[in-house]
Design a protein around this motif. Structure first.
Motif, PDB file in Angstrom:
ATOM      1  N   ASN A   1       3.652  -0.068   9.784  1.00 17.24           N
ATOM      2  CA  ASN A   1       4.890  -0.545   9.496  1.00 17.24           C
ATOM      3  C   ASN A   1       5.846   0.242  10.021  1.00 17.24           C
TER       4      ASN A   1
ATOM      5  N   VAL B   1      -5.257   0.918   6.825  1.00 14.34           N
ATOM      6  CA  VAL B   1      -5.639   1.692   7.881  1.00 14.34           C
ATOM      7  C   VAL B   1      -6.338   2.979   7.419  1.00 14.34           C
TER       8      VAL B   1
ATOM      9  N   VAL C   1       7.768   4.081   0.673  1.00 12.20           N
ATOM     10  CA  VAL C   1       7.898   2.894  -0.044  1.00 12.20           C
ATOM     11  C   VAL C   1       8.935   3.256  -1.246  1.00 12.20           C
TER      12      VAL C   1
ATOM     13  N   SER D   1       9.208   9.205  12.995  1.00 12.26           N
ATOM     14  CA  SER D   1       9.052  10.260  13.830  1.00 12.26           C
ATOM     15  C   SER D   1       7.593  10.408  14.739  1.00 12.26           C
TER      16      SER D   1
ATOM     17  N   THR E   1       2.407  11.058   4.567  1.00 16.10           N
ATOM     18  CA  THR E   1       1.404  10.957   5.515  1.00 16.10           C
ATOM     19  C   THR E   1       1.638  10.680   6.722  1.00 16.10           C
TER      20      THR E   1
ATOM     21  N   ALA F   1       0.683   5.578   0.440  1.00 12.80           N
ATOM     22  CA  ALA F   1      -0.169   6.622   0.699  1.00 12.80           C
ATOM     23  C   ALA F   1       0.514   7.778   0.283  1.00 12.80           C
ATOM     24  N   GLY F   2       1.397   8.448   0.862  1.00 16.01           N
ATOM     25  CA  GLY F   2       2.414   9.456   0.312  1.00 16.01           C
ATOM     26  C   GLY F   2       3.200   9.001  -0.634  1.00 16.01           C
ATOM     27  N   ALA F   3       3.493   7.447  -0.295  1.00 14.50           N
ATOM     28  CA  ALA F   3       4.520   6.651  -1.098  1.00 14.50           C
ATOM     29  C   ALA F   3       5.934   7.071  -0.727  1.00 14.50           C
ATOM     30  N   THR F   4       6.393   8.089  -0.025  1.00 11.47           N
ATOM     31  CA  THR F   4       7.662   8.486   0.107  1.00 11.47           C
ATOM     32  C   THR F   4       8.306   7.427   0.675  1.00 11.47           C
TER      33      THR F   4
ATOM     34  N   ILE G   1       0.951  -1.313  -0.016  1.00 16.03           N
ATOM     35  CA  ILE G   1      -0.182  -0.054   0.108  1.00 16.03           C
ATOM     36  C   ILE G   1       0.778   1.256   0.072  1.00 16.03           C
TER      37      ILE G   1
HETATM   38  C1  LIG Z   1      14.680  12.170   2.377  1.00 17.42           C
HETATM   39  C2  LIG Z   1      13.741  11.224   3.229  1.00 17.42           C
HETATM   40  C3  LIG Z   1      13.994  11.676   4.770  1.00 17.42           C
HETATM   41  C4  LIG Z   1      12.940  10.963   5.469  1.00 17.42           C
HETATM   42  N1  LIG Z   1      12.988  11.260   6.771  1.00 17.42           N
HETATM   43  C5  LIG Z   1      12.138  10.801   7.630  1.00 17.42           C
HETATM   44  C6  LIG Z   1      12.048  10.991   9.176  1.00 17.42           C
HETATM   45  O1  LIG Z   1      12.857  12.195   9.661  1.00 17.42           O
HETATM   46  N2  LIG Z   1      11.346  10.415   9.991  1.00 17.42           N
HETATM   47  C7  LIG Z   1      10.469   9.483   9.515  1.00 17.42           C
HETATM   48  O2  LIG Z   1       9.822   9.102  10.323  1.00 17.42           O
HETATM   49  N3  LIG Z   1      10.372   9.199   8.377  1.00 17.42           N
HETATM   50  C8  LIG Z   1      11.241   9.719   7.263  1.00 17.42           C
HETATM   51  N4  LIG Z   1      11.490   9.317   6.146  1.00 17.42           N
HETATM   52  C9  LIG Z   1      10.316   8.256   5.611  1.00 17.42           C
HETATM   53  C10 LIG Z   1       8.973   8.594   5.165  1.00 17.42           C
HETATM   54  O3  LIG Z   1       8.956   9.767   4.434  1.00 17.42           O
HETATM   55  C11 LIG Z   1       8.217   9.040   6.409  1.00 17.42           C
HETATM   56  O4  LIG Z   1       7.857   8.077   7.421  1.00 17.42           O
HETATM   57  C12 LIG Z   1       6.499   9.188   6.106  1.00 17.42           C
HETATM   58  O5  LIG Z   1       5.926   9.762   6.959  1.00 17.42           O
HETATM   59  C13 LIG Z   1       5.827   7.918   5.512  1.00 17.42           C
HETATM   60  O6  LIG Z   1       4.710   8.331   4.945  1.00 17.42           O
HETATM   61  P1  LIG Z   1       4.000   8.131   3.427  1.00 17.42           P
HETATM   62  O7  LIG Z   1       2.780   8.428   3.385  1.00 17.42           O
HETATM   63  O8  LIG Z   1       5.028   8.428   2.441  1.00 17.42           O
HETATM   64  O9  LIG Z   1       4.403   6.546   3.474  1.00 17.42           O
HETATM   65  P2  LIG Z   1       4.347   5.514   2.231  1.00 17.42           P
HETATM   66  O10 LIG Z   1       5.530   5.283   1.569  1.00 17.42           O
HETATM   67  O11 LIG Z   1       2.921   5.577   1.387  1.00 17.42           O
HETATM   68  O12 LIG Z   1       4.041   4.015   3.415  1.00 17.42           O
HETATM   69  C14 LIG Z   1       5.142   3.932   4.365  1.00 17.42           C
HETATM   70  C15 LIG Z   1       4.324   2.441   4.924  1.00 17.42           C
HETATM   71  O13 LIG Z   1       3.159   2.445   5.588  1.00 17.42           O
HETATM   72  C16 LIG Z   1       2.291   1.562   4.790  1.00 17.42           C
HETATM   73  N5  LIG Z   1       0.980   2.179   4.626  1.00 17.42           N
HETATM   74  C17 LIG Z   1       0.850   3.541   4.278  1.00 17.42           C
HETATM   75  N6  LIG Z   1      -0.470   3.871   4.391  1.00 17.42           N
HETATM   76  C18 LIG Z   1      -1.250   2.922   4.535  1.00 17.42           C
HETATM   77  C19 LIG Z   1      -2.542   2.735   5.000  1.00 17.42           C
HETATM   78  N7  LIG Z   1      -3.566   3.538   4.953  1.00 17.42           N
HETATM   79  N8  LIG Z   1      -2.782   1.367   5.587  1.00 17.42           N
HETATM   80  C20 LIG Z   1      -2.142   0.556   5.555  1.00 17.42           C
HETATM   81  N9  LIG Z   1      -0.733   0.521   5.397  1.00 17.42           N
HETATM   82  C21 LIG Z   1      -0.283   1.811   4.882  1.00 17.42           C
HETATM   83  C22 LIG Z   1       2.835   1.069   3.452  1.00 17.42           C
HETATM   84  O14 LIG Z   1       2.342   0.084   2.872  1.00 17.42           O
HETATM   85  C23 LIG Z   1       4.416   1.337   3.758  1.00 17.42           C
HETATM   86  O15 LIG Z   1       4.868   0.162   4.384  1.00 17.42           O
HETATM   87  C24 LIG Z   1      12.134  10.100   5.221  1.00 17.42           C
HETATM   88  C25 LIG Z   1      11.867   9.732   3.807  1.00 17.42           C
HETATM   89  C26 LIG Z   1      12.884  10.486   2.947  1.00 17.42           C
HETATM   90  C27 LIG Z   1      12.655  10.197   1.348  1.00 17.42           C
END
Ligand SMILES: Cc1cc2nc3c(=O)[nH]c(=O)nc-3n(C[C@H](O)[C@H](O)[C@H](O)COP(=O)(O)OP(=O)(O)OC[C@H]3O[C@@H](n4cnc5c(N)ncnc54)[C@H](O)[C@@H]3O)c2cc1C
Lengths: 772, 271, 151
Positions: B115, B164, B36, B121, B108, B31-34, B29
């Motif tokens: 996970n 979620v 992933v 954070s 997000t 969401a923001g995909a960052t 899955i």
């Molecule tokens: C340069 C860089 C710096 C970063 N620094 C930090 C940092 O300081 N602190 C930190 O915590 N993270 C950091 N990150 C990691 C990430 O960006 C964050 O954790 C971010 O909040 C993840 O959110 P997302 O929506 O992009 O998650 P996604 O990449 O979309 O998903 C993250 C995980 O959650 C699962 N998931 C997402 N949404 C759902 C849902 N609704 N239901 C079930 N499963 C779901 C996905 O399958 C995946 O396993 C960093 C990333 C980068 C690229």
């Protein structure tokens, strides 16, 4: 002199500036590399069949197909890709060419390679051991420069020796002897534009290349040797370059891409490294360990210095052997030491290889010499600033290679006094547990590490409207030299800078020659060459005008865009003279003006067997100071303030010089506190990305970065000027180390000074600071 | 330029469709995909199918007795939201520590917690504020409390076919603190959140200390640094064999940092 | 996958790979060169573009995600205030090699109208790397641009 606007400004702020990274050509193929998965091994088989079957793939070229070609600037120890064996994990063994990047990258994963793995040597100390695995078995058979002396049947690529006086016996007779060992990690240049090359062969057998390189003429020269192709059959284009810092000097991927293009009938082929590949395939900075020993008199005179450097080149020698040599011949650096003994041994290991890095060995030596001398002065109880003033080089004294310092070399003492004063040396420090404040100083000295014959050309030609086009060989890699060149020319003719066009992008078939854009030499060499071209043009203009006005040539002046008779009211616009003056009856006096100039320093020498001689065309002196704040409980070091003072001889463009000073300071702080390429025992890089290889971010540094320039002209410099590009870094890591000692009495020896590392040192050296 | 490995991408437009996409195979899955994408670039993850939930709505921040953050709410949205900043400052502060504004504009809150990686954070706030995850799967919705949510390293309690839909954070009275520590990496090596309730009882939560997040009841704690450090150090000693040891930090240093950072937060709140 | 979006004021369509990023699409299919991928791992921030007005790292955006959105790069900013930003960067030397410059200029553009301290500027511009300038001149440039535009 008043600063002019950067000549590359509009291209860059509009986003229009093009880098090789941005270029493509019709029918162009994209290359992707197949990289070794073992650090050391015989290549048993490369099977490209699955990759070749993939849609979009046009060819797979293996290392062994190109093994007849050899390269290496000092030692020809490498082929364009690994052929019989791989010498580091990540080394290219094959390249896939496809119509689009995605196909190429995916197909590269389908190429199957079998290795017979050999035991690898990753640690340079291990590499020296009797019986260590050999990175190059046939070291003695390689073509090489005379002065580089690999030891047969070993991993030693070169040993450089410097002997001045008799350090060994003087050390035994010194009042105080201080010794210590130091290390410096391999680091990445982390220039923002990854390496990128396009090669395309013309039907007449001319090779055209577009490359993100600092030194187009060095690329041409080294390619010509490797390909046995005349220089005139190679045209190297260098558009804007997204940073180099030494990492793009010399010849790197150009040879491989030229051969890939040739293998597909001369079609254009582009190879751009991903950031990860850039960590593995593009070279980094050498790793260093050093044992230093200094002997002093009670009064604090340095009597003798011994340093034994071990330089980790990785799997190929590239520039590392010369970096190791330069680290050696800077010797005691800015100090007047009668007895100096240096051994600098550059070794091969099974790791990605190293090359030049801003500071070229002299940066590395400053960490060792400045930390060691600081420790010595503290042990003696002499104030570190006084100690440096007492022992500094001064007019009449000689450097460790015996090169004489003159009044024209600048005022080192003044640099130090200003740096110390401005950082608040000697004033109260407001430390309160667990945060301790400390201050540190270091001297800085560097000249370009260049072969004596290195030179530059320049030419300028006028247009009908009195504007002119200037050509020099140096590239615009961000440092701004092209702007200074335009400024010099515009001022000489007294015209607006926008009337002077300079060749911002290079084409070796049209641009004036310069040896390389390295070593902080560009303004010095190309600036002098361009001033010579201006003189040449001016004398042609004077000749024409003297005939028009019927006066002696000496009576003609040029300025304000005009040509006039001194003291008189007769004047002509430049434009009426520079294409030849047309008289009322249609006759022409003179002909179009073309100025040509060149520059070389005639009295430089190679170093002799004792490491003695005159290597530096120019030397820039400086002093650098910092105030740091150490949080002893976490080991975090913050640089509160930095002051860099350099005697630049003459500041051509203050803004640009300050840009080098500030940018260099942040790079140096970043590498001193954070940067290292981390390897596992098998030679794999653990942080081949900008996530875990951290370069300074915008929030990591403050604004308190201060530059001061002294202007004691250099008799050989263009208008008296000296270089600054690399000097900006030199003493900073040591000044930080010295300041940490000043703050908490803990001696750091290893770079980078990461928080965890410092915390461990505190625990070992001052455990009471950690008691809570 | 690095390219992402090939995967199939599904972009369902409502929750039901999204859930049906989750059935079967190596589905990830986003969401923001960052995260992933970051993990894919770093070769840690190689998904076959990515189901992006960006088009299924769930973009609301609901403030009542508790704070509810739906699955597509970005970290920026939370960090900028006036009511969250005022009424749930620990959540806003934690969100504004993640990465940088560009990442936060896409990443997000839910993706940060689900996970959980050791650098997550938002997890300390989620644990400290008695969070709940609302999940929906083929068999309907259910709620999982924060306590039960973290079941293994990189593993939370939603099933692979569940999504979620939101996280809730309970309103807490008292003082709070949040800090993180980064060295030579972009990612924090440790995150620490603390809460001291009206009665003076302290709870602390960590990510980055061990492979899974930690929530500890510390009881009443001294508010001077020295006292705080010593007590925390003692309490953490029990965990010492599980502390992470990796590229970014040794176990020893992490353990020491956790005590120092926690004691500093406690000291700061005391003022 | 077939997708449609607005790019620099034009409606565009493309048939992209599912795992293709917006950075690839913009550069390779539409030949817009100002966003660069110096790391393509979400760190360097040189690939920043505006998606529906919000600055994002385009290497962290899958192209199909921007279906029906508006995407703007530096090339697509027609607002004349961008000239003020550019002038400020020239005047205050906010660049050297220029590779990160479009990203910093585009990000500065999104801050126009706000009143920010130098510290806040640093906070706002986190996530874009520059290896040449040491950032000080960039902060000077942004500060200058914000003041000029407010005036
Ligand atoms: C340069 C860089 C710096 C970063 N620094 C930090 C940092 O300081 N602190 C930190 O915590 N993270 C950091 N990150 C990691 C990430 O960006 C964050 O954790 C971010 O909040 C993840 O959110 P997302 O929506 O992009 O998650 P996604 O990449 O979309 O998903 C993250 C995980 O959650 C699962 N998931 C997402 N949404 C759902 C849902 N609704 N239901 C079930 N499963 C779901 C996905 O399958 C995946 O396993 C960093 C990333 C980068 C690229």
């Amino acid at each position: 002199m008043t600063d002019i606007e950067r000549v590359d400004a509009l291209d860059k702020v509009t986003g229009r500036a093009l880098y090789v990274y941005d270029l493509k050509f019709p029918g162009m193929l994209y290359a992707a590399l197949v990289k070794s998965t073992v650090p050391h091994g015989i290549i048993k088989k490369v099977d490209p069949s699955r990759a070749l079957a993939r849609e979009g793939v046009e060819a797979v070229i293996t290392g062994s197909q190109l093994s007849h070609v050899r390269a290496g600037i000092y030692i020809q120890d490498r082929t364009p890709m690994a052929a019989e064996k791989v010498r580091y994990l990540g080394e290219p063994v094959a390249a896939v060419l496809a119509r689009d990047l995605r196909s190429a990258r995916e197909a590269a994963e389908m190429v199957e390679v079998d290795y017979h793995e050999l035991s690898a040597v990753v640690d340079p100390r291990e590499a020296l051991r009797e019986g260590a695995p050999l990175v190059h078995e046939k070291l003695q058979e390689y073509h090489r420069y005379q002065e580089i002396k690999p030891l047969p049947n070993s991993n030693v690529a070169n040993v450089f020796r410097l002997r001045k006086g008799d350090a060994q016996s003087i050390l035994q007779r010194s009042d105080l002897v201080v010794e210590d060992t130091y290390t410096e990690a391999m680091i990445s240049h982390a220039y923002m534009e990854p390496m990128s090359v396009i090669a395309w062969w013309n039907p007449d057998g001319t090779l055209e290349l577009w490359t993100s390189a600092q030194s187009p003429f060095a690329v041409r020269n080294l390619l010509s040797k490797a390909l046995e192709l005349s220089e005139s059959r190679i045209v190297v284009h260098v558009p804007y370059v997204g940073g180099g810092f030494g990492g793009k000097a010399g010849l790197h991927l150009e040879l491989l891409v030229a051969l890939l293009s040739k293998a597909v009938g001369g079609r254009p082929v582009k190879l751009t490294l991903s950031r990860e590949d850039n960590f593995y395939v593009a070279p980094s900075k050498v790793g260093v360990s050093a044992e230093g020993k200094v002997g002093l008199s009670k009064e604090g005179k340095i009597l003798a210095l011994m340093v034994n450097y071990l330089v980790d080149a990785g799997a190929y020698a590239d520039y590392a052997v010369n970096v190791g040599k330069t680290m050696g011949y800077i010797g005691a650096g800015p100090y007047d030491v009668p007895n100096v003994w240096i051994d600098s041994t550059t070794v091969y290991t099974n790791k990605p290889f190293a090359t030049a890095f801003r500071g070229f060995g002299i940066l590395e030596a400053h960490w060792v010499v400045e930390r060691l001398l600081e420790t010595a002065s503290r042990k003696l109880g002499v104030d570190p600033v006084q100690f440096r003033l007492m022992n500094r080089l001064r007019p009449g004294s000689t450097t460790s290679t015996g090169q004489r310092i003159t009044e024209g070399s600048g005022d080192l003492a003044k640099c130090l006094q200003v740096a110390a004063d401005m950082v608040g040396w000697g004033s109260r420090k407001s430390s309160s547990h667990p945060t301790y404040v400390g201050r540190g100083v270091a001297l800085a000295m560097k000249g370009p590490s260049v072969p004596p014959y290195n030179s530059a050309q320049a030419y300028l030609k006028f247009n009908e409207d009195g504007t002119l086009d200037v050509s020099v060989g140096t590239t615009e890699i961000g440092q701004g030299t092209m702007t200074s060149i335009v400024q010099l020319v515009a001022e000489e003719f007294g015209i607006q800078p926008n009337k002077v066009r300079v060749d911002l992008v290079k084409d070796t078939s049209r641009s004036a020659y310069t040896w390389q854009t390295v070593g902080s030499r560009s303004l010095f060499y190309d600036g002098n060459a361009v001033l010579a071209a201006v003189d040449d043009a001016k004398s042609q203009i004077r000749r024409i005008a003297s005939k028009v006005f019927n006066v002696e040539e000496e009576e003609i002046s040029i300025g304000g865009g005009k040509v006039f008779v001194k003291g008189g009211s007769r004047a002509l616009d430049l434009k009426d003279v520079v294409m030849g003056y047309v008289t009322a009856n249609g006759n022409v006096i003179g002909s179009p003006v073309v100025g040509r100039g060149s520059f070389v320093v005639p009295d430089l020498t190679y170093l002799d067997s004792q490491g003695q001689g005159n290597p530096f065309p120019v030397i820039t002196f400086g002093a650098q100071s910092v105030e740091v704040e150490v949080d002893v409980l976490t080991g975090v070091v913050k640089v509160n303030k930095y002051v860099g003072v350099f005697d630049l001889g003459r500041v051509v463009n203050r803004g640009l010089a300050m840009d080098q000073l500030v940018g260099g300071a942040v790079m140096a702080i970043s590498l001193a506190l954070n940067e290292s390429i981390k390897f596992d025992e098998g030679g794999a890089i653990l942080n081949p990305n900008l996530v875990d290889y951290k370069v300074a971010e915008i929030g990591d540094v403050n604004d308190n970065l201060i530059g001061v320039f002294l202007e004691n002209p250099d008799p050989k410099g263009p208008r008296g000027a000296r270089g600054i590009g690399e000097n900006a870094l030199l003493g900073i890591p040591a000044a930080i180390g010295n300041a940490i000692y000043d703050a908490i009495g803990v001696s750091v020896r290893d770079l980078p000074i990461t928080p965890e590392r410092l915390w461990r040192e505190i625990r070992a050296q001052r455990p009471e600071l950690l008691e809570v | 330029m690095s390219l992402l490995p090939n995967f199939k991408l599904e972009l369902p437009t409502d929750l039901k469709e999204a859930i049906s996409e989750l059935a079967g195979g190596n589905v990830v899955i986003a969401a923001g995909a960052t995260r992933v994408l970051l993990m894919s670039y770093m070769h840690i993850l190689r998904p076959e199918v990515v189901v992006s939930i960006r088009r299924i709505g769930l973009r609301e921040i609901k403030v009542s007795d508790e704070l509810e953050v739906e699955a597509n709410v970005t970290l920026s949205a939370v960090a900028r939201n006036e009511r969250v900043r005022k009424e749930f400052p620990l959540v806003a502060a934690s969100a504004s520590h993640v990465a940088d504004p560009l990442v936060r504009n896409k990443a997000t809150v839910v993706g940060n917690v689900v996970n959980a990686v050791p650098y997550s954070s938002m997890v300390p706030a989620f644990l400290l504020m008695d969070g709940k995850a609302k999940v929906v799967g083929p068999s309907g919705p259910r709620e999982i409390s924060a306590k039960d949510f973290f079941v293994g390293p990189l593993e939370t309690a939603q099933r692979p076919d569940e999504l979620v839909t939101s996280l809730t954070f309970r309103r807490v009275e008292g003082e709070w603190g949040f800090t993180e520590f980064r060295t030579d990496s972009q990612l924090p090596i440790i995150n620490v959140g603390v809460l001291r309730n009206k009665k003076g009882k302290v709870r602390v939560a960590y990510t980055g200390l061990t492979a899974m997040p930690n929530l500890l009841d510390l009881g009443t704690m001294p508010s001077d640094f020295r006292g705080g450090y010593r007590e925390v150090r003692n309490i953490l000693q029990d965990l010492s064999t599980q502390v992470l040891d990796d590229l970014r930090s040794s176990a020893e240093y992490r353990l020491h940092l956790a005590s120092v950072l926690t004691a500093r937060l406690l000291e700061g709140m005391g003022r | 996958m077939k997708i449609k979006f607005r790019l620099n004021g034009r409606d565009v369509e493309a048939d992209v790979h599912p795992s293709e990023t917006l950075l690839e699409t913009i550069r390779d299919r539409f030949e817009i060169t100002s966003p660069k991928g110096a790391c393509t791992q979400g760190v360097c921030g040189l690939c920043v573009v505006l998606v529906d007005g919000e600055p994002l790292k385009s290497c962290l955006v899958l192209t199909p995600e921007v279906q029906d959105s508006t995407v703007t790069t530096l090339e697509g900013i027609k607002d004349e205030r961008i000239e003020t930003v550019r002038e400020s960067f020239v005047e205050k030397h906010g660049f050297q090699c220029g590779f990160c410059t479009p990203a910093f200029i585009l990000r500065t553009y999104t801050l126009l109208g706000r009143k920010l301290s130098r510290e806040e500027i640093r906070e706002e511009l986190k996530g874009t790397l520059c290896r040449c300038t040491g950032y000080k001149a960039i902060v000077d440039s942004v500060e200058e641009a914000l003041i000029k535009v407010r005036e």
